[in-house]
Design a protein around this motif. Structure first.
Motif, short mmCIF file in Angstrom:
data_model
loop_
_atom_site.label_atom_id
_atom_site.label_comp_id
_atom_site.label_asym_id
_atom_site.label_seq_id
_atom_site.Cartn_x
_atom_site.Cartn_y
_atom_site.Cartn_z
N TYR A 90 9.99 -9.06 -22.19
CA TYR A 90 10.99 -9.75 -21.37
C TYR A 90 11.56 -10.98 -22.07
O TYR A 90 12.75 -11.26 -21.95
CB TYR A 90 10.40 -10.16 -20.02
N TYR A 140 31.69 -19.33 -13.94
CA TYR A 140 32.51 -18.14 -14.14
C TYR A 140 32.33 -17.60 -15.55
O TYR A 140 32.39 -16.41 -15.79
CB TYR A 140 33.98 -18.49 -13.88
N THR A 141 32.10 -18.52 -16.50
CA THR A 141 31.98 -18.14 -17.91
C THR A 141 30.68 -17.39 -18.19
O THR A 141 30.62 -16.57 -19.10
CB THR A 141 32.03 -19.41 -18.79
N ILE A 142 29.63 -17.67 -17.44
CA ILE A 142 28.33 -17.04 -17.72
C ILE A 142 28.39 -15.57 -17.34
O ILE A 142 28.68 -15.22 -16.20
CB ILE A 142 27.20 -17.74 -16.93
N PRO A 143 28.14 -14.70 -18.31
CA PRO A 143 28.24 -13.26 -18.04
C PRO A 143 27.23 -12.80 -16.99
O PRO A 143 26.08 -13.26 -16.98
CB PRO A 143 27.91 -12.62 -19.40
N SER A 144 27.67 -11.89 -16.13
CA SER A 144 26.79 -11.40 -15.07
C SER A 144 25.56 -10.71 -15.65
O SER A 144 24.46 -10.85 -15.13
CB SER A 144 27.53 -10.40 -14.19
N LEU A 145 25.77 -9.97 -16.75
CA LEU A 145 24.65 -9.25 -17.34
C LEU A 145 23.54 -10.23 -17.74
O LEU A 145 22.35 -9.99 -17.50
CB LEU A 145 25.12 -8.46 -18.57
N ALA A 146 23.95 -11.38 -18.31
CA ALA A 146 22.97 -12.40 -18.69
C ALA A 146 22.22 -12.90 -17.46
O ALA A 146 21.01 -13.12 -17.49
CB ALA A 146 23.67 -13.55 -19.40
N ALA A 181 29.66 -16.67 -24.87
CA ALA A 181 30.78 -16.66 -23.94
C ALA A 181 31.34 -18.07 -23.76
O ALA A 181 32.56 -18.28 -23.83
CB ALA A 181 30.33 -16.10 -22.58
N VAL A 182 30.44 -19.03 -23.55
CA VAL A 182 30.91 -20.41 -23.35
C VAL A 182 31.62 -20.91 -24.61
O VAL A 182 32.69 -21.52 -24.54
CB VAL A 182 29.72 -21.33 -23.00
N LEU A 193 36.19 -13.30 -21.94
CA LEU A 193 34.97 -13.46 -21.16
C LEU A 193 34.40 -12.11 -20.74
O LEU A 193 33.20 -11.86 -20.86
CB LEU A 193 35.25 -14.30 -19.90
N LEU A 229 9.01 -19.41 -18.65
CA LEU A 229 10.08 -18.65 -19.29
C LEU A 229 10.65 -19.43 -20.47
O LEU A 229 10.84 -18.89 -21.57
CB LEU A 229 11.18 -18.36 -18.26
N ALA A 238 25.35 -15.59 -23.10
CA ALA A 238 25.98 -16.62 -22.28
C ALA A 238 26.55 -17.74 -23.16
O ALA A 238 27.67 -18.20 -22.97
CB ALA A 238 24.98 -17.18 -21.28
N ALA A 259 15.46 -12.13 -22.34
CA ALA A 259 15.97 -13.39 -21.82
C ALA A 259 16.71 -14.16 -22.90
O ALA A 259 17.78 -14.73 -22.66
CB ALA A 259 14.83 -14.23 -21.25
N ALA A 309 30.86 -10.39 -22.15
CA ALA A 309 29.84 -10.07 -21.17
C ALA A 309 29.46 -8.61 -21.21
O ALA A 309 28.36 -8.23 -20.82
CB ALA A 309 30.32 -10.45 -19.77
N ALA A 365 20.04 -12.57 -23.43
CA ALA A 365 20.95 -12.91 -22.33
C ALA A 365 21.49 -14.32 -22.51
O ALA A 365 22.68 -14.58 -22.33
CB ALA A 365 20.21 -12.80 -20.99
N ASN A 402 34.15 -23.27 -13.29
CA ASN A 402 34.57 -22.62 -14.53
C ASN A 402 33.37 -22.26 -15.40
O ASN A 402 33.31 -21.18 -15.99
CB ASN A 402 35.55 -23.52 -15.28
N VAL A 430 19.53 -10.61 -16.17
CA VAL A 430 18.30 -10.70 -16.94
C VAL A 430 17.57 -12.03 -16.67
O VAL A 430 16.35 -12.06 -16.54
CB VAL A 430 18.60 -10.54 -18.45
N LEU A 431 18.34 -13.13 -16.60
CA LEU A 431 17.70 -14.45 -16.54
C LEU A 431 17.19 -14.81 -15.14
O LEU A 431 16.18 -15.49 -15.00
CB LEU A 431 18.68 -15.52 -17.03
#
Lengths: 224, 238, 370
Positions: B194, A65-71, B208-209, B164, B12, B205, B198, B168, B201, A62, A74-75
């Motif tokens: 960069y 799943y929550t972590i956005p793909s776009l992030a 979102a959480v 979500l 990073l 994230a 980062a 995103a 990003a 879960n 980049v990461l």
């Protein structure tokens, strides 16, 4: 509009660009779909068999799943020291996304196999691995299939998001078309993305039908 | 720092902390707090509009059983629409502004809310609906007192998944000239910074959480306790 | 032969399912484990194919401790039938039955040929083999389950409440079918049920278990009815055990008398003049019903002028049928028929009861213990 489209496709370099983008998009969405499924399957099985691990595995799925793909696009390059535009970033990010999406449906599908069927397999002398591969997994396919279909549509749509930071696929038609203020190109990109999703979905449905003939037998009792 | 290659995770992290420690990045309308709030605002607004559209529609088709196949088919096709393409196209046809950008996010959110609501109503045990009818409830009473409460777990699940996706994807708003965390991310890309990308990003994230957690708490608060118990009972039993 | 040697099963949470139990199942017989839910009957049965291992004690199969056998291989040699049949929904009926032969490494063709034979043996038409389990009725699924269990020709058959999910008429058919098959095959059958009537009908020997995994009594069904070991068995075998026990008394000494008869289609002139009950027969001498004493017949006798008859007693079967025929007939005369269903004579309840009395006297005077 039609004139514009004809003009667009009249140029060989445009045609080549669209085909390249389509091919790359297909690669970037289908490879993670396959890899994600192959990752989710053993995790789902583990969650089914080892009760105390179940909560932990589902929780982890879960979170991922929550972590956005776009992030992740980049990461990941920063974490691994890769170039920002490597296609590996997209493949890894979407593999994680697909696997995280599929763990729960895989577990549910395996759990939904009737207990008397697995008991019968054991009683007839199936070993665990054979029972999983030839009895439980085939019976779980229809339920896993709907999860895979959702994942395929989502990843096809998520690949385009990568164009924001410059990765490949049909998303390039959007950014490029926007910068050149060329609406026809953007529309072509949208239509091709939807068509790709539709074709992949149809192929998946066809594949399930091919490998699960018993689901079409119907629930009615035939007269003898 | 250039955007093409790096040494790895420790460096990073150090660089991201350094970026965050710079007070200049926290001030003013371009700062982190302002953009984060803007991002949050876009998300809540888009999902809110999607709920207003999709929940009544989902309740209607779930309740009457009419048009279900059609609506579910259309909403599945909508899932395939690439939001970036949609937003750029809308901006090209309608001009720059908040409406075209958010319209794209609403379209992204609708399918999840719709299918969650529809599945929720369909999951209500037929015996319960039959009993409600047998007790003499009107269709409205049935919907409000029986179907909606029982549909809540799946309905909120749909809203969570919509949220979500929107969080995103809301970065596309920045691509067509609006704000949000996408602006920090794309700003970093534009100048080859960069670390800034980062950080953006990471913030996306975290947001979102956080939002998922808020909706999970909301779900625990509004879903009737009997349903929660029934669900855990069936899961333990299996 | 299956031997349970003081087997004991305690689960992790402290529940004892089977309590130091010893039992020997003779080869070639049907042994029924019967008892209320929670009596450990299924646990006991599953010990035989190592689906459950006992906490202590051992199970011997033909003298060998089954713990020395690899579970999967052991199970392939033991047929197993369960309540919902446990058929594989994703395989055709034929491939379901062919499962164990395939596990033994037979070719698909041989396994299917064997499966087709078995379908026929359990009374299913051949073209059923191409169907999927969902396309069968409950009774048919159970027959397929039995065929599948028999496919590798295992000497031992375990049956876990195999017939309890089907309706009573189908259940009776399946029970008769099992007895017929057992006559042909002579397997060692261990059968679990909660239905005491089923146990008495099928079992050569019946083991009654009570809650907590205790063996209350292990005896032939007749002895179980005649002399229940304790209050639990008495209440479990039920109130009318005296009557049910008649199932085990043979027909020796039954001597039918002749009643007045008439044929369907006869006119009033043919009705015997005596003022008694008259039995109507059809043209193959099968009984159709009774005519009241002094009844008149309008024109030709048709079936709707008759009073429905009681149950029929087939010559040579147990006394239970004879008494029931007499008690259920409106005339008080139990109709006796031969194996083809043709009329032989009638018996009264008094006659059957006298017979039972005289048998009991002869047993007592000979000093034999029943």
């Amino acid at each position: 509009m039609i004139e514009e489209l004809l003009k667009f496709f009249g140029s060989p370099s445009n045609r080549e660009m669209v085909l390249d983008a389509l091919a790359e998009h297909t690669y970037l969405s289908l490879v993670p779909l396959l890899l994600g499924f192959l990752v989710a399957l053993p995790i789902g099985r583990l969650a089914q068999r080892v009760y105390w691990l179940r909560g932990m595995l589902l929780g982890a799925a879960n979170v991922f799943y929550t972590i956005p793909s776009l992030a992740l696009y980049v990461l990941i390059p920063g974490l691994f020291g890769w170039p920002l535009l490597s296609s590996n970033n997209v493949v890894i990010a979407l593999t994680i996304y697909t696997a995280a999406l599929l763990v729960r449906p895989t577990l549910d599908a395996l759990e939904s196999v009737p207990g008397h069927v697995t008991a019968a397999a054991t009683a007839m002398g199936y070993r665990t691995g054979r029972s999983f591969l030839t009895v439980e997994l085939p019976l779980a396919v229809p339920a896993i299939a709907s999860g895979v279909r959702v994942a395929s549509v989502s990843s096809i749509s998520l690949v385009s998001l990568g164009a924001l930071i410059g990765t490949g696929g049909l998303g390039k038609l959007f950014t490029d078309g926007f910068q050149r203020w060329y609406p026809a190109q953007v529309l072509i990109g949208i239509v091709l993305t939807v068509l790709l999703a539709l074709v992949v979905d149809l192929l998946l449905v066809g594949l399930w039908r091919l490998i699960t003939p018993w689901t079409r037998a119907g629930g009615r009792v035939l007269p003898s | 720092m250039d955007a093409r290659g790096r040494k790895g995770a420790p460096e990073l992290i150090v660089n991201m902390i350094a970026w965050l420690a710079d007070p200049a990045h926290w001030r003013g309308p371009e700062g982190v707090p302002a953009q984060m709030l803007l991002h949050l605002y876009y998300c809540v607004l888009s999902v809110g509009v999607a709920v207003v559209i999709a929940v009544p529609l989902g309740l209607y088709i779930g309740h009457t059983g009419r048009g279900g196949v059609f609506v579910v088919g259309v909403s599945n096709a909508m899932r395939a629409l690439p939001t970036l393409g949609l937003v750029t196209a809308l901006v090209m046809f309608l001009g720059l502004g908040v409406v075209p950008a958010l319209a794209g996010l609403v379209i992204l959110a609708v399918p999840a809310v719709l299918s969650g609501t529809h599945a929720g109503v369909r999951s209500v045990p037929t015996e319960a609906v039959d009993a409600a009818r047998g007790m003499g409830m009107t269709p409205w009473q049935r919907l409000w007192q029986v179907e909606l409460p029982n549909a809540l777990p799946l309905l909120i699940g749909g809203v969570r998944s919509a949220m979500l996706q929107v969080v995103a994807t809301a970065a596309v708003a920045a691509y067509v000239g609006l704000g949000g965390l996408g602006r920090i991310l794309l700003g970093g890309l534009a100048v080859g910074e960069y670390d800034q990308m980062a950080v953006a990003a990471l913030l996306i994230a975290l947001l979102a959480v956080f939002l998922d957690g808020v909706l999970a708490a909301l779900s625990r608060w509004v879903v009737p306790r009997g349903l929660v118990l029934a669900n855990t009972a069936t899961h333990d039993g299996s | 032969m299956i031997e349970f040697q003081s087997v004991h099963k305690q689960y992790g949470n402290g529940t004892v399912a089977v309590q130091d139990l010893s039992l020997t199942v003779e080869a070639g017989t049907i042994t029924v484990l019967v008892g209320p839910s929670g009596c450990g009957k299924t646990t006991l049965m599953r010990m035989v194919n190592r689906m459950i291992d006992p906490s202590s004690g051992s199970v011997l199969l033909d003298g060998t401790d089954i713990r020395e056998r690899d579970p999967a291989r052991l199970r392939r040699g033991i047929g197993y039938v369960i309540q919902q049949a446990g058929l594989f929904p994703h395989r055709t009926v034929l491939d379901n039955v062919a499962t164990v032969p395939r596990l033994f490494g037979n070719s698909r063709r041989d396994a299917r040929r064997r499966a087709a034979e078995l379908l026929e043996r359990v009374g299913l038409p051949n073209d059923l083999g191409k169907r999927y389990p969902v396309q069968l009725s409950g009774g048919q699924q159970q027959r397929v389950g039995v065929a599948r269990a028999l496919a590798a020709d295992p000497p031992v058959l375990l049956m876990d409440e195999p017939f309890s999910a089907v309706d009573p008429v189908v259940r009776a058919d399946l029970q008769d079918e099992l007895l017929r098959l057992q006559d042909e095959l002579g397997k060692t059958v261990l059968f679990v049920t909660h239905d005491i009537d089923e146990a008495i009908k099928l079992g050569d020997r019946v083991a009654v278990l009570r809650q907590g995994g205790y063996l209350a009594q292990y005896a032939a069904p007749d002895d179980l009815l005649a002399e229940p070991a304790d209050d639990f068995v008495t209440s479990f075998v039920g109130r009318d055990r005296g009557y049910r026990r008649l199932s085990f008394l043979d027909s020796q000494g039954v001597c039918p008398e002749q009643a007045d008869t008439i044929r369907i289609g006869d006119t009033s002139a043919d009705v015997p003049s005596r003022a008694g009950w008259v039995l109507a027969l059809d043209h193959e001498r099968r009984p159709r019903g009774w005519l009241l004493p002094d009844a008149t017949v309008d024109g030709q006798l048709t079936e709707n002028q008759l009073l429905a008859g009681g149950s029929l007693y087939t010559e040579g079967t147990s006394l239970r049928g004879a008494l029931d025929a007499a008690l259920s007939a409106p005339s008080g005369l139990g109709v006796v028929v031969d194996a083809d269903g043709a009329y032989v004579g009638v018996v009264t309840a008094r006659h059957v009861l006298d017979l039972i009395e005289s048998r009991r006297r002869s047993v007592t005077t000979e000093g034999a213990v029943p």
